[in-house]
Write an enzyme that holds these catalytic residues in place. Structure first.
Site, PDB file in Angstrom:
ATOM      1  N   ASP A 217      59.465  95.820 -62.553  1.00 31.65           N
ATOM      2  CA  ASP A 217      58.202  96.286 -61.997  1.00 31.65           C
ATOM      3  C   ASP A 217      58.014  97.772 -62.298  1.00 31.65           C
ATOM      4  O   ASP A 217      58.955  98.564 -62.185  1.00 31.65           O
ATOM      5  CB  ASP A 217      58.217  96.048 -60.482  1.00 31.65           C
ATOM      6  CG  ASP A 217      56.901  96.390 -59.820  1.00 31.65           C
ATOM      7  OD1 ASP A 217      55.889  95.773 -60.173  1.00 31.65           O
ATOM      8  OD2 ASP A 217      56.900  97.286 -58.956  1.00 31.65           O
ATOM      9  N   GLU A 266      76.994  92.748 -71.115  1.00 35.01           N
ATOM     10  CA  GLU A 266      78.287  92.409 -70.510  1.00 35.01           C
ATOM     11  C   GLU A 266      78.327  90.941 -70.082  1.00 35.01           C
ATOM     12  O   GLU A 266      79.393  90.339 -69.996  1.00 35.01           O
ATOM     13  CB  GLU A 266      78.548  93.284 -69.283  1.00 35.01           C
ATOM     14  CG  GLU A 266      78.767  94.754 -69.560  1.00 35.01           C
ATOM     15  CD  GLU A 266      78.838  95.562 -68.267  1.00 35.01           C
ATOM     16  OE1 GLU A 266      78.938  94.931 -67.183  1.00 35.01           O
ATOM     17  OE2 GLU A 266      78.784  96.800 -68.337  1.00 35.01           O
TER      18      GLU A 266
END
Length: 546
Positions: A217, A266
């Site tokens: 956002d 990751e």
């Protein structure tokens, strides 16, 4: 003469990745308005989980959920008090985990909203800052400043809130804090290391739970210009979308997203991040999508383009050129929770015309290379609800009348699922509550009412998404070839695995006869056959295998 939008060589990470997002169809769920599982009139996570088969049957690839975190709901959950907790009105953390598992079992990926520009004024950090007072280290995580004027009674600068009025609120000890949105939404200070570390932790929390990505956002708003300089004039809201302001689209945001990209990697190559980035140009948006930053950015230029062939062609060309330059997929979107539904935007006062154009616009969007976003209810042809009583409205922009025009509540009315009486299956009981009232006419637009009706908008969407899956030339790839066409008509060819494909769209108010380019796959309205020619009615799109 055929014209091409040419793809530049793709920028890639060091290892090949599946990159499912490049041609994905992603469905936005606005949680409070999708499905109510417990009958309290508010949509919730169990309600969403129970309705996920609708999305599987519709044919989308992923679901994006607007915020459901712990929040006082000053701005429908975009004022987050705890980024690791589910608000009780939506359920529990166990419900969130169950929703992710259920979606994955149905073959759907899950994207959660994250709100890093601001939090709630009830967030523990902000409450600590208020308690500790001026000069306290806790205030450095936000933008606290002394006021101007003889007694500090004026805001620190002339910035205005997106929702209208000043972007500053004064607290009891005399200092002011910055909020680019509602006063209940203080902006974080992203110059502070603790803010960076906190959001790294939040990302990992939800990635550990199994989420497939994040929609960011106000991705363009985290970094403010050094010194928070005055802009020099009022009515700044008129600049929004152009972003010619010192608090949006600052270059410093890109270091944040390079850091986030490393965290996503990751967890494997299939986790993604999508930017809600309002920038002056698609070229500026593309900067968020360089190979070591984010994966997608919403195409707001496309969303805000009217029903005009030349304008649409221009924004399509510029979008593809800009995204191809950084090796990113283009995205296409027609509606979301912040704008008037496109069936109403395109109507020009005529609801039937609006729906015709909306269906044609859907075929155009789904034929373009890249990823498409659907907003809940557009598959039902829902119009904007324009006659909500003032007393039921909840959009903060409505109450701060100098801000955004209109209200966002009209596109957030709960969905109709079944039955002839409100809330039309939104909750478990006929005649039960819904947090915003639904029009009586929606009884004929419910999922149940449209299922099995070959002329319904729902079945049209199901067919369109099924055809898109069956024809690899749709969605995939990075370029198009424009074909000769009359004024007011768009025609282009897509070529990929499995053959060639043509999309034609008549955006004029009159029928147009065109050479038939191949075998008709799908049309947004009935088309007329001719001797080697096809008559496209006004406001109609057609897909052809060619």
């Amino acid at each position: 003469m055929t014209q091409h939008v040419t793809a530049a060589p793709a920028a890639t990470d060091s290892a090949p990745v599946p990159q499912w997002w490049r041609d994905a169809v992603i469905y936005q769920v606005y949680p409070r308005s999708f499905a109510d599982g417990n009958g309290d009139g508010m949509g919730d996570l169990p309600g969403i989980a129970a309705r996920l088969p609708h999305l599987r049957d519709l044919g989308v690839d992923a679901v994006w959920l607007s915020p459901f975190y712990a929040s006082p709901q000053a701005d429908a959950g975009y004022d987050v008090a705890d980024y690791r907790a589910v608000d009780p009105m939506f359920g529990t953390l166990t419900d969130a985990d169950g929703l992710i598992r259920e979606a994955h079992a149905l073959g759907l990926r899950v994207i959660f909203d994250i709100v890093p520009n601001h939090c709630s004024d009830r967030h523990e950090w902000f409450q600590e800052a208020l308690r500790e007072g001026p000069g306290a280290p806790a205030r450095d995580r936000f933008h606290f400043r002394p006021g101007t004027g003889p007694d500090g009674e004026l805001p620190p600068n002339d910035w205005e809130s997106v929702f209208g009025g000043p972007a500053w609120t004064r607290v009891e000890d005399g200092e002011w804090y910055l909020h680019l949105f509602a006063p209940e939404q203080p902006d974080f200070n992203w110059d502070h290391p603790a803010v960076h570390e906190e959001f790294r932790s939040v990302l990992r929390f939800w990635l550990d739970l199994g989420v497939d990505g994040f929609r960011i956002d106000v991705a363009h708003g985290l970094v403010k210009a050094s010194g928070l300089p005055d802009i020099g004039h009022g009515e700044q809201v008129k600049l929004l979308g152009k972003q010619e302001v010192p608090y949006f689209d600052q270059d410093g945001v890109h270091a944040i997203y390079r850091d986030w990209r490393r965290i996503l990697q990751e967890y494997g190559a299939e986790r993604i991040a999508v930017a809600e980035a309002w920038t002056p140009t698609v070229e500026r948006s593309a900067r968020y999508l360089r190979h070591d930053e984010l994966h997608q950015a919403f195409n707001f230029e496309y969303l805000t383009t009217g029903w005009d062939a030349a304008a649409l062609r221009d924004v399509i060309d510029r979008s593809l050129t800009a995204m191809n330059a950084v090796g990113a997929p283009a995205t296409w979107v027609l509606s979301n929770h912040d704008v008037v539904r496109h069936a109403t935007r395109f109507a020009d006062g005529d609801a039937a015309r609006g729906l015709r154009r909306a269906r044609a616009a859907t075929l155009l969007m789904l034929a373009l290379p890249g990823s498409a976003y659907l907003y809940q209810g557009e598959e039902l042809g829902l119009p904007e609800v324009t006659e909500l009583p003032d007393e039921v409205r909840q959009d903060p922009a409505f109450f701060r009348g100098a801000g955004q025009e209109g209200t966002r509540d009209g596109c957030r009315v709960p969905l109709p699922w079944s039955g002839r009486r409100a809330p039309f299956g939104f909750g478990p009981a006929d005649g039960g509550p819904s947090w915003l009232p639904q029009p009586d006419s929606w009884r004929d637009l419910s999922v149940a009412a449209q299922t099995g009706d070959p002329d319904s908008t729902l079945e049209f969407y199901r067919r369109a998404l099924a055809v898109r899956r069956a024809h690899p030339a749709l969605g995939a790839g990075r370029d198009i070839a424009w074909l000769p066409s009359p004024d007011g008509v768009l025609a282009f060819r897509r070529t990929g695995r499995g053959g060639s494909f043509v999309c034609t769209v008549n955006l004029t108010a009159s029928p147009v006869a065109l050479p038939t380019p191949g075998t008709l796959l799908l049309a947004s309205a009935d088309v007329g056959p001719g001797a080697g020619r096809t008559v496209l009615p006004a406001d109609t799109a057609v897909w052809w295998a060619a």
